[in-house]
Design a protein around this motif. Structure first.
Motif, PDB file in Angstrom:
ATOM      1  N   MET A   1       0.846  -1.178   0.000  1.00  0.00           N
ATOM      2  CA  MET A   1       0.000   0.000   0.000  1.00  0.00           C
ATOM      3  C   MET A   1       0.894   1.245   0.000  1.00  0.00           C
ATOM      4  O   MET A   1       1.915   1.287   0.678  1.00  0.00           O
ATOM      5  CB  MET A   1      -0.892  -0.033   1.241  1.00  0.00           C
ATOM      6  N   GLU A   2       0.489   2.240  -0.728  1.00  0.00           N
ATOM      7  CA  GLU A   2       1.260   3.480  -0.836  1.00  0.00           C
ATOM      8  C   GLU A   2       1.214   4.281   0.465  1.00  0.00           C
ATOM      9  O   GLU A   2       0.167   4.398   1.105  1.00  0.00           O
ATOM     10  CB  GLU A   2       0.673   4.340  -1.965  1.00  0.00           C
ATOM     11  N   GLN A   3       2.345   4.840   0.860  1.00  0.00           N
ATOM     12  CA  GLN A   3       2.408   5.721   2.023  1.00  0.00           C
ATOM     13  C   GLN A   3       1.872   7.079   1.619  1.00  0.00           C
ATOM     14  O   GLN A   3       2.409   7.731   0.734  1.00  0.00           O
ATOM     15  CB  GLN A   3       3.844   5.839   2.533  1.00  0.00           C
ATOM     16  N   ARG A   4       0.778   7.536   2.307  1.00  0.00           N
ATOM     17  CA  ARG A   4       0.114   8.782   1.947  1.00  0.00           C
ATOM     18  C   ARG A   4       0.332   9.897   2.968  1.00  0.00           C
ATOM     19  O   ARG A   4      -0.152  11.005   2.792  1.00  0.00           O
ATOM     20  CB  ARG A   4      -1.383   8.533   1.787  1.00  0.00           C
ATOM     21  N   THR A   5       1.016   9.609   4.063  1.00  0.00           N
ATOM     22  CA  THR A   5       1.204  10.610   5.109  1.00  0.00           C
ATOM     23  C   THR A   5       2.612  10.543   5.676  1.00  0.00           C
ATOM     24  O   THR A   5       3.281   9.520   5.543  1.00  0.00           O
ATOM     25  CB  THR A   5       0.166  10.433   6.235  1.00  0.00           C
ATOM     26  N   HIS A   6       3.039  11.625   6.278  1.00  0.00           N
ATOM     27  CA  HIS A   6       4.330  11.681   6.970  1.00  0.00           C
ATOM     28  C   HIS A   6       5.482  11.176   6.096  1.00  0.00           C
ATOM     29  O   HIS A   6       6.373  10.475   6.554  1.00  0.00           O
ATOM     30  CB  HIS A   6       4.251  10.891   8.277  1.00  0.00           C
ATOM     31  N   ARG A   7       5.450  11.553   4.823  1.00  0.00           N
ATOM     32  CA  ARG A   7       6.438  11.040   3.859  1.00  0.00           C
ATOM     33  C   ARG A   7       7.852  11.591   4.063  1.00  0.00           C
ATOM     34  O   ARG A   7       8.809  10.991   3.593  1.00  0.00           O
ATOM     35  CB  ARG A   7       5.957  11.309   2.439  1.00  0.00           C
TER      36      ARG A   7
ATOM     37  N   PRO B   1      -3.376  11.896   4.350  1.00  0.00           N
ATOM     38  CA  PRO B   1      -2.411  13.009   4.278  1.00  0.00           C
ATOM     39  C   PRO B   1      -2.544  14.042   5.394  1.00  0.00           C
ATOM     40  O   PRO B   1      -1.558  14.652   5.781  1.00  0.00           O
ATOM     41  CB  PRO B   1      -2.689  13.642   2.917  1.00  0.00           C
ATOM     42  N   THR B   2      -3.744  14.234   5.924  1.00  0.00           N
ATOM     43  CA  THR B   2      -3.948  15.297   6.916  1.00  0.00           C
ATOM     44  C   THR B   2      -4.157  14.756   8.336  1.00  0.00           C
ATOM     45  O   THR B   2      -4.729  15.439   9.177  1.00  0.00           O
ATOM     46  CB  THR B   2      -5.148  16.174   6.518  1.00  0.00           C
TER      47      THR B   2
ATOM     48  N   TYR C   1      -6.817  12.412  14.367  1.00  0.00           N
ATOM     49  CA  TYR C   1      -7.856  13.169  13.667  1.00  0.00           C
ATOM     50  C   TYR C   1      -7.443  13.377  12.218  1.00  0.00           C
ATOM     51  O   TYR C   1      -6.308  13.766  11.954  1.00  0.00           O
ATOM     52  CB  TYR C   1      -8.098  14.525  14.347  1.00  0.00           C
ATOM     53  N   VAL C   2      -8.373  13.133  11.327  1.00  0.00           N
ATOM     54  CA  VAL C   2      -8.156  13.393   9.898  1.00  0.00           C
ATOM     55  C   VAL C   2      -8.888  14.693   9.601  1.00  0.00           C
ATOM     56  O   VAL C   2     -10.115  14.750   9.658  1.00  0.00           O
ATOM     57  CB  VAL C   2      -8.671  12.234   9.021  1.00  0.00           C
TER      58      VAL C   2
END
Length: 137
Positions: free
Chosen positions: A1-7, A63-64, A129-130
């Motif tokens: 799965m692709e990393q979408r946050t904290h990249r 992402p958020t 929290y998103v």
């Protein structure tokens, strides 16, 4: 799965992702001399916490996502040179009511950190929290 946050996370400080699945993540951290707080080689708890927090953010993988609160317990000391594995799993997802999404979706994430012997050194519950937009926008 692709990393979408904290990249842009520095893997030397909190670990590197080894598994990201829907609602789950695993991070490995090799502790170093830089993390020591004394001549015995005791690793500062912030690095252990950071690894668990990073795994929790990746389990949400939005992402958020931000951390709102954490309830944690440090169970055993960590020594320089130990390899830690942080595992996190989303256990509750409050994304809104019915078909109406909440502007601030809350996700409850359980995390644990194990040392290379399989001993649990840390456990916690992370309230994530998103947000609709980035917290700094």
């Amino acid at each position: 799965m692709e990393q979408r946050t904290h990249r842009l996370t520095n893997e030397r400080l909190v670990g590197r992702p080894v598994r990201i699945e829907p609602g789950k993540a695993e991070v490995e951290l090799l502790t170093t001399e830089e993390m020591a707080v004394d001549e015995y080689g005791l690793v500062h708890g912030g690095f252990t916490f950071g690894s668990a927090d990073y795994a929790a953010m990746l389990a949400v993988n939005e992402p958020t996502v931000v951390l709102g609160k954490a309830e944690v317990r440090f169970l055993k000391p960590v020594k320089v040179g130990e390899k830690l594995t942080a595992r996190a799993k989303v256990i509750e997802d409050n994304g809104g009511v019915g078909d109406v999404p909440s502007p601030r979706r809350k996700k409850l994430v359980k995390a644990e950190v194990l040392n290379e012997n399989g001993d649990r050194v840390f456990e916690g519950t992370f309230h994530c929290y998103v947000l609709e937009k980035h917290v700094l926008e």
